[in-house]
Motif scaffolding. Structure first.
Motif, PDB file in Angstrom:
ATOM      1  N   LYS A 273       6.239  15.977   4.776  1.00 53.37           N
ATOM      2  CA  LYS A 273       5.100  15.743   4.034  1.00 53.37           C
ATOM      3  C   LYS A 273       3.885  15.897   4.306  1.00 53.37           C
ATOM      4  CE  LYS A 273       5.842  14.498   0.324  1.00 53.37           C
ATOM      5  NZ  LYS A 273       6.440  15.087  -0.899  1.00 53.37           N
ATOM      6  N   SER A 274       3.889  16.256   5.728  1.00 50.88           N
ATOM      7  CA  SER A 274       2.501  16.750   6.350  1.00 50.88           C
ATOM      8  C   SER A 274       1.682  15.392   6.896  1.00 50.88           C
ATOM      9  CB  SER A 274       1.754  17.709   5.440  1.00 50.88           C
ATOM     10  OG  SER A 274       0.647  18.352   6.358  1.00 50.88           O
ATOM     11  N   THR A 275       0.507  15.596   6.627  1.00 56.81           N
ATOM     12  CA  THR A 275      -0.562  14.713   7.479  1.00 56.81           C
ATOM     13  C   THR A 275      -1.205  13.522   6.350  1.00 56.81           C
ATOM     14  OG1 THR A 275      -1.479  16.593   8.679  1.00 56.81           O
ATOM     15  CG2 THR A 275      -2.699  14.687   8.642  1.00 56.81           C
ATOM     16  N   SER A 276      -1.233  12.575   6.740  1.00 60.50           N
ATOM     17  CA  SER A 276      -1.860  11.291   6.130  1.00 60.50           C
ATOM     18  C   SER A 276      -2.693  10.581   6.882  1.00 60.50           C
ATOM     19  CB  SER A 276      -0.922  10.427   5.382  1.00 60.50           C
ATOM     20  OG  SER A 276       0.286  10.994   4.737  1.00 60.50           O
ATOM     21  N   PHE A 277      -3.931  10.065   6.269  1.00 57.10           N
ATOM     22  CA  PHE A 277      -4.719   9.010   6.860  1.00 57.10           C
ATOM     23  C   PHE A 277      -4.518   7.757   6.152  1.00 57.10           C
ATOM     24  CE2 PHE A 277      -6.947  13.078   8.314  1.00 57.10           C
ATOM     25  CZ  PHE A 277      -7.282  12.716   9.366  1.00 57.10           C
ATOM     26  N   LEU A 278      -4.106   6.992   7.076  1.00 50.06           N
ATOM     27  CA  LEU A 278      -3.925   5.408   6.135  1.00 50.06           C
ATOM     28  C   LEU A 278      -4.641   4.289   6.838  1.00 50.06           C
ATOM     29  CD1 LEU A 278      -0.222   6.142   7.065  1.00 50.06           C
ATOM     30  CD2 LEU A 278      -1.056   5.964   4.716  1.00 50.06           C
ATOM     31  N   VAL A 279      -5.782   3.858   6.097  1.00 48.93           N
ATOM     32  CA  VAL A 279      -6.724   2.610   6.192  1.00 48.93           C
ATOM     33  C   VAL A 279      -5.651   1.559   6.263  1.00 48.93           C
ATOM     34  CG1 VAL A 279      -8.778   1.445   5.649  1.00 48.93           C
ATOM     35  CG2 VAL A 279      -8.673   4.132   5.626  1.00 48.93           C
ATOM     36  N   GLY A 280      -5.912   0.391   7.336  1.00 47.73           N
ATOM     37  CA  GLY A 280      -5.131  -0.628   7.329  1.00 47.73           C
ATOM     38  C   GLY A 280      -3.914  -0.656   7.819  1.00 47.73           C
ATOM     39  N   TYR A 281      -3.405   0.432   8.355  1.00 48.48           N
ATOM     40  CA  TYR A 281      -1.840   0.747   8.743  1.00 48.48           C
ATOM     41  C   TYR A 281      -1.381  -0.488   9.598  1.00 48.48           C
ATOM     42  CZ  TYR A 281       2.094   2.925  10.777  1.00 48.48           C
ATOM     43  OH  TYR A 281       3.416   3.289  11.371  1.00 48.48           O
ATOM     44  N   ARG A 282      -2.089  -0.713  10.646  1.00 51.12           N
ATOM     45  CA  ARG A 282      -1.696  -1.737  11.431  1.00 51.12           C
ATOM     46  C   ARG A 282      -1.238  -3.214  10.960  1.00 51.12           C
ATOM     47  NH1 ARG A 282      -5.294  -0.203  16.644  1.00 51.12           N
ATOM     48  NH2 ARG A 282      -6.744   0.353  14.604  1.00 51.12           N
ATOM     49  N   GLU A 283      -2.290  -3.508   9.854  1.00 49.54           N
ATOM     50  CA  GLU A 283      -1.965  -4.862   9.055  1.00 49.54           C
ATOM     51  C   GLU A 283      -0.953  -4.810   8.188  1.00 49.54           C
ATOM     52  OE1 GLU A 283      -4.884  -7.944   6.470  1.00 49.54           O
ATOM     53  OE2 GLU A 283      -5.324  -5.771   6.465  1.00 49.54           O
ATOM     54  N   ALA A 284      -0.644  -3.608   7.568  1.00 46.42           N
ATOM     55  CA  ALA A 284       0.460  -3.285   6.717  1.00 46.42           C
ATOM     56  C   ALA A 284       1.903  -3.442   7.506  1.00 46.42           C
ATOM     57  CB  ALA A 284       0.419  -1.888   6.058  1.00 46.42           C
ATOM     58  N   ARG A 285       1.844  -2.677   8.798  1.00 43.31           N
ATOM     59  CA  ARG A 285       2.845  -2.624   9.410  1.00 43.31           C
ATOM     60  C   ARG A 285       3.280  -4.407  10.021  1.00 43.31           C
ATOM     61  NH1 ARG A 285       2.854   0.439  15.177  1.00 43.31           N
ATOM     62  NH2 ARG A 285       1.224  -1.185  15.746  1.00 43.31           N
ATOM     63  N   GLU A 286       2.164  -4.918  10.244  1.00 45.45           N
ATOM     64  CA  GLU A 286       2.255  -6.342  10.826  1.00 45.45           C
ATOM     65  C   GLU A 286       2.939  -7.227   9.867  1.00 45.45           C
ATOM     66  OE1 GLU A 286       2.768  -8.941  13.841  1.00 45.45           O
ATOM     67  OE2 GLU A 286       2.104  -6.871  14.209  1.00 45.45           O
ATOM     68  N   ALA A 287       2.691  -7.068   8.582  1.00 43.10           N
ATOM     69  CA  ALA A 287       3.092  -7.685   7.372  1.00 43.10           C
ATOM     70  C   ALA A 287       4.418  -7.563   7.436  1.00 43.10           C
ATOM     71  CB  ALA A 287       2.479  -7.181   6.025  1.00 43.10           C
ATOM     72  N   HIS A 288       5.297  -6.427   7.662  1.00 45.04           N
ATOM     73  CA  HIS A 288       6.640  -6.169   7.610  1.00 45.04           C
ATOM     74  C   HIS A 288       7.228  -6.687   8.859  1.00 45.04           C
ATOM     75  CE1 HIS A 288       5.558  -3.106   4.737  1.00 45.04           C
ATOM     76  NE2 HIS A 288       6.785  -2.944   4.577  1.00 45.04           N
ATOM     77  N   ARG A 289       6.457  -6.754   9.896  1.00 42.25           N
ATOM     78  CA  ARG A 289       7.152  -7.499  11.425  1.00 42.25           C
ATOM     79  C   ARG A 289       7.276  -8.847  11.190  1.00 42.25           C
ATOM     80  NH1 ARG A 289       6.397  -5.349  16.523  1.00 42.25           N
ATOM     81  NH2 ARG A 289       4.616  -4.240  16.035  1.00 42.25           N
ATOM     82  N   THR A 290       5.892  -9.660  10.749  1.00 43.49           N
ATOM     83  CA  THR A 290       5.806 -10.763  10.643  1.00 43.49           C
ATOM     84  C   THR A 290       5.392 -11.325   9.252  1.00 43.49           C
ATOM     85  OG1 THR A 290       5.118 -11.073  13.286  1.00 43.49           O
ATOM     86  CG2 THR A 290       4.492 -12.960  11.680  1.00 43.49           C
ATOM     87  N   PRO A 291       6.341 -11.688   8.307  1.00 39.65           N
ATOM     88  CA  PRO A 291       6.117 -11.776   7.187  1.00 39.65           C
ATOM     89  C   PRO A 291       5.014 -12.881   6.698  1.00 39.65           C
ATOM     90  CG  PRO A 291       8.293 -11.687   7.346  1.00 39.65           C
ATOM     91  CD  PRO A 291       7.976 -11.514   8.727  1.00 39.65           C
ATOM     92  N   PRO A 292       4.204 -12.812   5.890  1.00 39.63           N
ATOM     93  CA  PRO A 292       3.251 -13.539   5.508  1.00 39.63           C
ATOM     94  C   PRO A 292       3.907 -15.020   5.035  1.00 39.63           C
ATOM     95  CG  PRO A 292       3.176 -11.932   3.919  1.00 39.63           C
ATOM     96  CD  PRO A 292       4.147 -11.570   4.785  1.00 39.63           C
ATOM     97  N   ALA A 293       2.693 -15.999   5.150  1.00 40.27           N
ATOM     98  CA  ALA A 293       3.076 -17.196   4.823  1.00 40.27           C
ATOM     99  C   ALA A 293       3.284 -17.459   3.197  1.00 40.27           C
ATOM    100  CB  ALA A 293       2.358 -18.370   5.360  1.00 40.27           C
ATOM    101  N   THR A 294       2.154 -16.858   2.541  1.00 43.11           N
ATOM    102  CA  THR A 294       2.153 -16.813   1.233  1.00 43.11           C
ATOM    103  C   THR A 294       1.581 -15.466   0.510  1.00 43.11           C
ATOM    104  OG1 THR A 294      -0.471 -17.325   0.870  1.00 43.11           O
ATOM    105  CG2 THR A 294       1.046 -19.220   1.565  1.00 43.11           C
ATOM    106  N   ALA A 295       1.715 -15.533  -0.664  1.00 42.88           N
ATOM    107  CA  ALA A 295       1.324 -14.289  -1.257  1.00 42.88           C
ATOM    108  C   ALA A 295      -0.207 -13.910  -1.631  1.00 42.88           C
ATOM    109  CB  ALA A 295       1.917 -14.060  -2.882  1.00 42.88           C
ATOM    110  N   ALA A 296      -0.919 -14.989  -1.107  1.00 45.54           N
ATOM    111  CA  ALA A 296      -2.363 -14.870  -0.936  1.00 45.54           C
ATOM    112  C   ALA A 296      -2.928 -14.387   0.432  1.00 45.54           C
ATOM    113  CB  ALA A 296      -3.092 -16.224  -1.411  1.00 45.54           C
ATOM    114  N   ASP A 297      -2.189 -14.357   1.481  1.00 49.26           N
ATOM    115  CA  ASP A 297      -2.393 -14.053   2.758  1.00 49.26           C
ATOM    116  C   ASP A 297      -2.953 -12.634   2.781  1.00 49.26           C
ATOM    117  OD1 ASP A 297      -1.892 -16.583   3.707  1.00 49.26           O
ATOM    118  OD2 ASP A 297      -0.161 -15.868   4.980  1.00 49.26           O
ATOM    119  N   PRO A 298      -3.920 -12.249   3.526  1.00 43.51           N
ATOM    120  CA  PRO A 298      -4.478 -11.016   3.537  1.00 43.51           C
ATOM    121  C   PRO A 298      -3.319  -9.788   3.891  1.00 43.51           C
ATOM    122  CG  PRO A 298      -5.941 -12.360   4.835  1.00 43.51           C
ATOM    123  CD  PRO A 298      -4.718 -13.310   4.450  1.00 43.51           C
ATOM    124  N   ALA A 299      -2.524 -10.247   4.721  1.00 41.50           N
ATOM    125  CA  ALA A 299      -1.242  -9.288   5.269  1.00 41.50           C
ATOM    126  C   ALA A 299      -0.445  -9.101   3.920  1.00 41.50           C
ATOM    127  CB  ALA A 299      -0.483  -9.834   6.130  1.00 41.50           C
TER     128      ALA A 299
END
Length: 385
Positions: A273-299
């Motif tokens: 699929k070639s190249t992508s620029f992804l804003v907020g990548y680390r936050e999205a990855r961290e949401a998978h590593r450490t699930p957020p407490a509620t649906a309203a959390d920024p993660a």
């Protein structure tokens, strides 16, 4: 089925689809389509143009009307349904060079996928007046069994109008960059090219995912582009061209301010699929590593954004899930308020719902390839932009 019987079948099926599009229930959509296309004059030609667009293209928030017709018409004969599905999935709209003409039969060379289409006109489609060999046409063609037939209006152009038609083809290519990949040879070459570029990316940057600020990701991309350019120069030493800098290859104007100024950006290179620029990548990855407490959390909000955002590739989400198999279920249960969600069982359906095009095109490179014959038109348009 012989050619005459096939043409009769096409005429019958097309008349039924057109009658459906012209029925009172779709009058508003038809008028909206006229307006979008700028077809304000009340003429048969403009009506045909609008109906074709409505049937095959739909609009930003509505499926092509032909898809709706297939889906809702439960009484359709299975053989007729198969023909309609072929029209919907394999119709070809493009700019063509006229190679031969034999009455209503035209041999057309597609300027974008560089394949030939021997087409036949059915009743109600006028392709029978003389067209000079080497002239051009813009038209949609559809497959029925082993026969290509013209659908809708045909617009013919003289050989001396070549530049106009080529620029029209480039504009189509910009809108629909996958058009060349109807040609299997072009698709295979594109896959090989992206695979080779992935090798260069890994050798240059050491990882498929470069993390940093927006400006750091852009500089990493420029380093990669310099390496790609140097590799191309080494493969064609006879051209003796001067290597280009990353800034020349990827000038500042290529990047929006919100990307340059973002603090959390990933430059991701995928072997298909070639190249992508992804804003907020680390936050999205961290949401998978450490699930957020509620649906309203920024993660959780960021995770949902990544699922809903069409610019975030499918493979990025799949990569997150594979990195964190022990926590991915809980992450999605919280973010989407789905207490029974299991990624292995439900992830595919979630991705199909929100990233259907990505799922369908998972093995098609996200790059634009310009045919050699259109590079002059491409440069003219790029310089005039």
């Amino acid at each position: 089925m012989d050619i005459d019987a096939t043409l009769d079948l096409v005429e019958r099926l097309k008349r039924a689809a057109v009658d459906y599009a012209l029925s009172p229930g779709f009058a508003k959509r038809l008028e909206e389509t006229r307006g979008r296309l700028g077809l304000h004059a009340d003429s048969v030609e403009n009506t045909v143009e609008a109906v074709e667009s409505l049937l095959f293209e739909g609009s930003a928030d509505k499926e092509p009307l032909l898809a709706r017709y297939i889906r809702t018409n439960k009484a359709l004969d299975p053989a007729d349904r198969a023909v309609y599905e072929g029209w919907l999935g394999r119709n070809v709209f493009g700019a063509f060079r006229v190679e031969e003409q034999n009455g209503p039969e035209l041999l057309l060379h597609n300027l974008i996928d560089e394949m030939d289409y021997r087409t036949h006109a059915t009743a109600g489609v006028d392709a029978s007046h003389p067209v000079p060999s080497g002239g051009y046409a813009t038209v949609r063609v559809v497959p029925t069994h082993n026969v290509w037939t013209i659908s809708g209006n045909v617009h013919f152009f003289k050989p001396q109008e070549r530049e106009f038609v080529e620029e029209y083809a480039i504009n189509l290519l910009r809108q629909f960059p996958r058009m060349p990949f109807r040609n299997p040879d072009k698709l295979e070459r594109a896959r090989d090219m992206v695979g080779e570029q992935h090798r260069i990316f890994m050798e240059t940057l050491g990882t498929p995912v470069v993390l940093g600020s927006g400006s750091e990701a852009i500089e990493a991309y420029r380093s990669f582009m310099e390496a790609v350019d140097a590799d191309a120069a080494a493969r064609a030493p006879q051209q003796q061209r001067t290597p280009r800098s990353g800034l020349e290859l990827a000038p500042d104007g290529n990047f929006p301010a919100e990307l340059r100024d973002a603090r959390d950006v990933a430059l991701f290179h995928h072997p298909v699929k070639s190249t992508s620029f992804l804003v907020g990548y680390r936050e999205a990855r961290e949401a998978h590593r450490t699930p957020p407490a509620t649906a309203a959390d920024p993660a959780a909000v960021r995770l949902r954004e990544y699922i809903h955002d069409e610019s975030v590739p499918l493979h990025v989400i799949e990569d997150f899930a594979s990195q964190f198999p022990d926590t991915v279920d809980q992450a999605y249960r919280i973010a989407f308020s789905l207490p029974e969600f299991v990624w292995e069982r439900d992830g595919g359906a979630l991705l199909l719902e929100h990233k259907a095009t990505h799922v369908e095109d998972a093995d098609i490179p996200d790059i634009t390839t310009v045919p050699t014959s259109l590079r002059g038109a491409y440069l003219r348009l790029a310089q005039g932009a």
